[in-house]
Write a protein that holds these residues in place. Structure first.
Motif, mmCIF file in Angstrom:
data_model
loop_
_atom_site.group_PDB
_atom_site.id
_atom_site.type_symbol
_atom_site.label_atom_id
_atom_site.label_comp_id
_atom_site.label_asym_id
_atom_site.label_seq_id
_atom_site.Cartn_x
_atom_site.Cartn_y
_atom_site.Cartn_z
ATOM 1 N N PRO A 145 23.775 25.538 7.875
ATOM 2 C CA PRO A 145 25.176 25.891 8.199
ATOM 3 C C PRO A 145 26.171 25.352 7.172
ATOM 4 N N SER A 146 25.906 24.180 6.624
ATOM 5 C CA SER A 146 26.824 23.636 5.608
ATOM 6 C C SER A 146 26.823 24.518 4.361
ATOM 7 N N ASP A 147 25.650 25.004 3.985
ATOM 8 C CA ASP A 147 25.580 25.874 2.799
ATOM 9 C C ASP A 147 26.304 27.202 3.067
ATOM 10 N N ILE A 148 26.144 27.706 4.285
ATOM 11 C CA ILE A 148 26.845 28.951 4.642
ATOM 12 C C ILE A 148 28.363 28.727 4.546
ATOM 13 N N ALA A 149 28.828 27.594 5.101
ATOM 14 C CA ALA A 149 30.271 27.299 5.061
ATOM 15 C C ALA A 149 30.749 27.074 3.630
ATOM 16 N N THR A 150 29.889 26.464 2.816
ATOM 17 C CA THR A 150 30.274 26.194 1.423
ATOM 18 C C THR A 150 30.429 27.501 0.645
ATOM 19 N N VAL A 151 29.496 28.426 0.840
ATOM 20 C CA VAL A 151 29.594 29.706 0.132
ATOM 21 C C VAL A 151 30.752 30.540 0.704
ATOM 22 N N GLU A 152 30.989 30.413 1.999
ATOM 23 C CA GLU A 152 32.147 31.099 2.593
ATOM 24 C C GLU A 152 33.439 30.575 1.961
ATOM 25 N N HIS A 153 33.495 29.265 1.763
ATOM 26 C CA HIS A 153 34.655 28.678 1.071
ATOM 27 C C HIS A 153 34.816 29.300 -0.320
ATOM 28 N N LEU A 154 33.694 29.415 -1.039
ATOM 29 C CA LEU A 154 33.774 29.965 -2.407
ATOM 30 C C LEU A 154 34.328 31.393 -2.377
ATOM 31 N N GLY A 155 33.857 32.201 -1.429
ATOM 32 C CA GLY A 155 34.372 33.574 -1.325
ATOM 33 C C GLY A 155 35.880 33.589 -1.086
ATOM 34 N N GLY A 156 36.343 32.681 -0.204
ATOM 35 C CA GLY A 156 37.781 32.604 0.068
ATOM 36 C C GLY A 156 38.558 32.152 -1.150
ATOM 37 N N LEU A 158 23.772 34.067 2.516
ATOM 38 C CA LEU A 158 24.862 33.436 1.770
ATOM 39 C C LEU A 158 25.803 34.485 1.169
ATOM 40 N N ALA A 159 25.230 35.605 0.726
ATOM 41 C CA ALA A 159 26.073 36.684 0.188
ATOM 42 C C ALA A 159 27.035 37.183 1.272
ATOM 43 N N GLU A 160 26.527 37.326 2.483
ATOM 44 C CA GLU A 160 27.395 37.757 3.584
ATOM 45 C C GLU A 160 28.460 36.689 3.864
ATOM 46 N N ALA A 161 28.100 35.418 3.718
ATOM 47 C CA ALA A 161 29.096 34.352 3.903
ATOM 48 C C ALA A 161 30.200 34.455 2.846
ATOM 49 N N ALA A 162 29.817 34.738 1.601
ATOM 50 C CA ALA A 162 30.821 34.896 0.537
ATOM 51 C C ALA A 162 31.731 36.085 0.846
ATOM 52 N N ARG A 163 31.116 37.182 1.299
ATOM 53 C CA ARG A 163 31.909 38.376 1.637
ATOM 54 C C ARG A 163 32.899 38.063 2.756
ATOM 55 N N ARG A 164 32.387 37.364 3.796
ATOM 56 C CA ARG A 164 33.238 37.034 4.945
ATOM 57 C C ARG A 164 34.389 36.122 4.510
ATOM 58 N N GLY A 165 34.086 35.127 3.674
ATOM 59 C CA GLY A 165 35.138 34.216 3.221
ATOM 60 C C GLY A 165 36.222 34.949 2.453
ATOM 61 N N ALA A 166 35.800 35.884 1.608
ATOM 62 C CA ALA A 166 36.785 36.659 0.836
ATOM 63 C C ALA A 166 37.601 37.559 1.756
ATOM 64 N N VAL A 211 38.235 37.129 5.004
ATOM 65 C CA VAL A 211 39.153 36.312 5.826
ATOM 66 C C VAL A 211 40.369 35.898 5.003
ATOM 67 N N ALA A 212 40.170 35.699 3.691
ATOM 68 C CA ALA A 212 41.288 35.325 2.807
ATOM 69 C C ALA A 212 42.130 36.539 2.405
ATOM 70 N N GLY A 213 41.790 37.730 2.910
ATOM 71 C CA GLY A 213 42.652 38.896 2.704
ATOM 72 C C GLY A 213 42.168 39.899 1.683
ATOM 73 N N ALA A 214 40.945 39.715 1.168
ATOM 74 C CA ALA A 214 40.447 40.657 0.151
ATOM 75 C C ALA A 214 39.715 41.825 0.795
ATOM 76 N N ASN A 215 39.634 42.917 0.061
ATOM 77 C CA ASN A 215 38.658 43.957 0.380
ATOM 78 C C ASN A 215 37.349 43.492 -0.261
ATOM 79 N N ALA A 216 36.398 43.129 0.563
ATOM 80 C CA ALA A 216 35.192 42.483 0.037
ATOM 81 C C ALA A 216 33.957 43.306 0.378
ATOM 82 N N ILE A 217 33.102 43.493 -0.628
ATOM 83 C CA ILE A 217 31.894 44.303 -0.428
ATOM 84 C C ILE A 217 30.661 43.572 -0.961
ATOM 85 N N LEU A 218 29.515 43.958 -0.391
ATOM 86 C CA LEU A 218 28.224 43.445 -0.861
ATOM 87 C C LEU A 218 27.562 44.487 -1.752
ATOM 88 N N VAL A 219 27.022 44.030 -2.873
ATOM 89 C CA VAL A 219 26.281 44.923 -3.772
ATOM 90 C C VAL A 219 24.904 44.304 -4.055
#
Ligand code: FMN
Length: 203
Positions: free
Chosen positions: A172-183, A25-33, A35-43
């Motif tokens: 998959p829905s949870d992954i998409a939901t967290v990806e949405h949050l990152g974006g 899910l953390a990777e999904a948040a990173r990916r969503g951010a 894709v939305a144009g951020a410099n996104a990192i995992l910590v």
């Protein structure tokens, strides 16, 4: 003089995962951010380095993620939270954006306790909380468990993974939901940064 293009916002995902579910899910948040144009990192907070502490200090937004353990964030996440006390005292993270997600074995599983802790932690740091921003899914006769926000959270993202399942069983829905949050966090960070620049220009 033409204005220079706005810098990309920076979004850090500060998370703990004992067995890999929350890491997906953390990777999904990173990916969503990203894709939305951020410099996104995992910590990963249980192995955080000095360089990663500085990256958190420099981020425009921090998304917190943890499995729910006994109705709150995991012990490793709480260790990280307590290690921020000097930053808390100095207000180092004041006015950064914050958001959160959690995963647990039960559908409900007292995940609300973890999201409430994240929101309180962010408020203690004087951060600005970004909600999930989705309608609830899977709550009508025509809805399905594949809806975004299938578990119906508002404060942040909630996910459920079978206690004995591998990382491939993260829904998959949870992954998409967290990806949405990152974006959403990335877009809000860009808006806040643009607003601050505009206010500085006109004041
Ligand atoms: C010490 C401990 C406490 C837990 N407490 C809860 C809980 O309160 N509610 C729940 O639904 N699941 C609970 N779980 C299950 C985890 O949240 C779940 O297995 C989660 O998917 C683990 O995520 P991870 O793979 O990122 O570590 C607990 C697990 C452990 C080890």
């Amino acid at each position: 003089m033409p204005e220079s293009p706005a810098p990309a916002p920076s979004v850090a995902i500060a998370f703990h995962s004992g067995h890999g579910h929350t890491a997906v899910l953390a990777e999904a948040a990173r990916r969503g951010a990203a894709v939305a144009g951020a410099n996104a990192i995992l910590v990963p907070v249980d192995t955080i380095t000095e360089r990663q502490w500085r990256q958190l200090d420099d981020a425009d937004a921090i998304v917190f993620g943890s499995p729910t353990h006994m109705g709150s964030a995991s012990a490793a996440f709480h260790t990280f939270a307590e290690a921020t006390s000097r930053r808390f005292a100095e207000g180092r993270w004041a006015d950064k954006l914050a958001a959160g997600f959690t995963n647990s074995a039960s559908k409900y599983g007292d995940k609300a306790g973890t999201l409430a802790f994240f929101a309180t932690f962010a408020a203690q740091h004087r951060m600005l909380w970004v909600s999930l921003g989705l309608a609830p899914g899977w709550n009508s006769t025509t809805a399905t468990e594949n809806d975004l926000n299938r578990l119906g959270f508002w404060g942040g993202a909630g996910a459920q993974t079978p206690v004995d399942g591998g990382i491939e069983t993260v829904h998959p829905s949870d992954i998409a939901t967290v990806e949405h949050l990152g974006g959403r966090v990335a877009r809000q960070a860009a808006l806040v940064a643009a607003g601050r620049r505009a206010v500085r220009l006109t004041s």
